[in-house]
Design an enzyme around this catalytic site. Sequence first.
Site, short mmCIF file in Angstrom:
data_model
loop_
_atom_site.label_atom_id
_atom_site.label_comp_id
_atom_site.label_asym_id
_atom_site.label_seq_id
_atom_site.Cartn_x
_atom_site.Cartn_y
_atom_site.Cartn_z
N ALA A 13 0.84 -1.21 0.00
CA ALA A 13 0.00 0.00 0.00
C ALA A 13 0.86 1.25 0.00
O ALA A 13 0.49 2.28 0.57
CB ALA A 13 -0.93 -0.01 1.21
N GLY A 15 2.06 2.79 -2.83
CA GLY A 15 2.02 3.53 -4.09
C GLY A 15 1.60 4.98 -3.90
O GLY A 15 0.85 5.32 -2.98
N ARG A 19 -2.51 9.00 -10.14
CA ARG A 19 -3.56 9.02 -11.18
C ARG A 19 -4.95 9.22 -10.59
O ARG A 19 -5.89 9.55 -11.32
CB ARG A 19 -3.51 7.71 -11.97
N GLN A 79 8.34 1.35 3.06
CA GLN A 79 9.18 1.30 1.87
C GLN A 79 9.61 2.72 1.53
O GLN A 79 8.78 3.55 1.15
CB GLN A 79 8.43 0.68 0.69
N GLU A 155 6.73 -10.01 -19.25
CA GLU A 155 6.11 -8.69 -19.37
C GLU A 155 5.74 -8.43 -20.83
O GLU A 155 6.44 -8.86 -21.76
CB GLU A 155 7.05 -7.60 -18.87
N LYS A 334 -32.02 10.13 14.45
CA LYS A 334 -30.64 9.89 14.85
C LYS A 334 -30.60 9.48 16.31
O LYS A 334 -31.05 10.22 17.19
CB LYS A 334 -29.79 11.14 14.62
N SER A 388 -48.51 18.59 15.83
CA SER A 388 -47.66 19.14 14.78
C SER A 388 -46.95 20.41 15.21
O SER A 388 -47.45 21.19 16.03
CB SER A 388 -48.50 19.44 13.54
N SER A 406 -50.52 21.13 19.43
CA SER A 406 -49.77 21.58 18.26
C SER A 406 -49.14 22.94 18.51
O SER A 406 -49.71 23.82 19.15
CB SER A 406 -50.70 21.67 17.05
#
Length: 453
Positions: A13, A15, A19, A79, A155, A334, A388, A406
Amino acid sequence: MTQTPPRAAIILAAGQGTRMKSPLPKVLHPVGGRAMLDHAIDAAEALGCQRVVVVVGEHSPEVRAHVVNRLGEAAIAVQDPPLGTGHAVRAAEQALAGFDGDVVVTYGDVPLLKAADIAPVFGASGVTVIGFEARDPGAYGRLILEGDILTAITEAKEASPEVLAVTACNSGVMAAPAALLFSLLAQVRNDNAKGEYYLTDVVELARKAGHPTRAVFADEDAVMGVNAQAELAQAEALFQKVQRETFLAAGVTMSAPDTVHFAWDTQVGGGTVIEPYVVFGPGAVIEGGARIRSFSHIEGARVAAGAEVGPYARLRPGADLGRGAKVGNFVEVKNVLMAEGAKANHLAYLGDGSVGAGANIGAGTIFCNYDGFNKAQTEVGAGAFVGSNSSLVAPVTVGAGALVASGSVITEDVPADALAFGRVRQTNKPQAAADFREKAKAKKEAAKAAKLK
């Protein structure tokens, strides 16, 4: 009985991912709502790997932090500088010091490769690679085979026309006993145009040393690597296709499955009906027999059998709908437990609290759960009715069987079976509206006359 050797995985991982043209590191881009790197780690863990090492680059502290958060510091290998795939695997040697078993090398940007695809590489005494039959071999390295014996990886840029006609291609995934793998890598040279150490050179070195080399095959889609945004979208489409087929086979009804979007861990029971244009984020659990109506979004939430969501509803993390509960159009929930038969049919926000069995939340109701610093709970008892356009200012409790008129703003607890009014008494002023219009008209005409002078 032959004992299975221990397993380990090295996930590459490091790289740059240039791109992708994104500030987010490539391997952290999600497929199915989960980072590609996590998909690779999931596969390694599902294989029973005792050790998982992720090779990262110094250029990406975000990837390192992600791995440490999930696997701990011992799972990191660095690396630096990047000198090819063989060099990357050697970077993990110290992290696997003392390990005696089989090692598989996989990639953090190959999110669709599952444990079942990788498993056949284990158990051999030599080197095994995963190949695939390519629809368009293009620039892929070709596998030169004699039966299931792998004689070479060539290759494309070095291949003859005869070799270019071969459709068996190299995925890059390789496995071998740890001691063998690292001894072979120590012999890999970088005398090539790029000056890099290639992992594929291990196959030739193994054959020269008399070690078995073989290939096993996976589906081309499973070994797809992601290097650009278009490929990420393609991987997402393939992931969604598998998810849809899986749920349809399990008895989930979808009239337009191509419009339904699933996450990596979505659970949906058979007998559930999912209407078009529904999105499931991570952590959604839908029991069999529920109904999810169009244009709803569900993440981190549970929906029980017989409950109904939507259309145009949003369930956020912590939402928990009991049997027969109903969350209707333009309702957001939520961290609220809605008990059996509770309803919020339209245009409401319910955040942090609970709604008792059979309670009804009227249109426009808001759980005022946040004071700018802290979240507080709103508790609505069983059989209560909230009218409401009411605002329930937490922390507050509406007792079982209570009624809230309400338009009320409720700041104090409402006892069970009580009727609460939390609004200013209405006052009517006769003729005031007509007087207001006359004054406004006169003012407008005066301004117009002044402008003409």
